[in-house]
Design an enzyme around this catalytic site. Sequence first.
Site, PDB file in Angstrom:
ATOM      1  N   CYS A  50      81.138  31.407  82.900  1.00  0.00           N
ATOM      2  CA  CYS A  50      80.107  31.267  82.484  1.00  0.00           C
ATOM      3  C   CYS A  50      78.971  31.126  82.958  1.00  0.00           C
ATOM      4  O   CYS A  50      78.644  30.979  84.279  1.00  0.00           O
ATOM      5  CB  CYS A  50      79.817  29.189  82.398  1.00  0.00           C
ATOM      6  SG  CYS A  50      78.928  29.020  81.310  1.00  0.00           S
ATOM      7  N   CYS A  52      75.808  29.549  82.107  1.00  0.00           N
ATOM      8  CA  CYS A  52      74.614  28.825  82.423  1.00  0.00           C
ATOM      9  C   CYS A  52      74.525  27.752  83.589  1.00  0.00           C
ATOM     10  O   CYS A  52      75.081  27.913  84.733  1.00  0.00           O
ATOM     11  CB  CYS A  52      75.397  27.648  81.520  1.00  0.00           C
ATOM     12  SG  CYS A  52      76.656  26.115  82.125  1.00  0.00           S
ATOM     13  N   CYS A  55      77.662  24.700  85.770  1.00  0.00           N
ATOM     14  CA  CYS A  55      78.230  24.365  85.796  1.00  0.00           C
ATOM     15  C   CYS A  55      78.269  24.881  87.651  1.00  0.00           C
ATOM     16  O   CYS A  55      77.522  26.205  88.192  1.00  0.00           O
ATOM     17  CB  CYS A  55      78.806  25.392  85.525  1.00  0.00           C
ATOM     18  SG  CYS A  55      78.934  25.406  83.755  1.00  0.00           S
TER      19      CYS A  55
END
Length: 192
Positions: A50, A52, A55
């Site tokens: 991920c 993003c 995280c």
Amino acid sequence: MTNSISIHPLLDRGVTRTAEAFAGGVLVCACIERPVKVRVEGPIAHNHVCGCTKCWKPEGAAFSMVAVAPHDKVTVLENGDKLTVVDQSALIQRHACTECGVHMYGPVEREHPFQGLDFIHPERFQENGWQEPGFAAFVSSIIEAGVDPEAMGGIRQRLIELGLAPYDCLSPALMDYIASWTAARTNRAQHS
């Protein structure tokens, strides 16, 4: 092969494929003294990398590695007093160790298609054999974390080389699940 940006330390030399059925294990934070330990019973699902900015990522990595487990299968075993929720307003209530910063688990508690699931970082398992990542989510978001937009073509190519289809959302199967949940909820509301 594009190796100038670390995708994730465990993936930079290639994805290790799942060798056996994984029946759960214990996640351990990075602390040497009094590490936080969290048990996950049973298999994990939807492991992915991920991009993003919410995280937890290992030092120097552009992507985190994230999977889910049912909330009722996740239990804090040791040193839970060291955990704090990173952002109480976020959908995922990421519980991080206050000393090392590792996110140990993140339940989705409010009404949402992922309600009842906890997001975890499987590389923190002390056991081997967990499900390998199957795709890359929110790839463009690494630009928000400081990655040069000019590097994105090479990063996407590297993800493809690793067998991780790059998406700027979740995988098609998860997006279909979210849309189906939303449609069913809308139908229920219209017929109530």
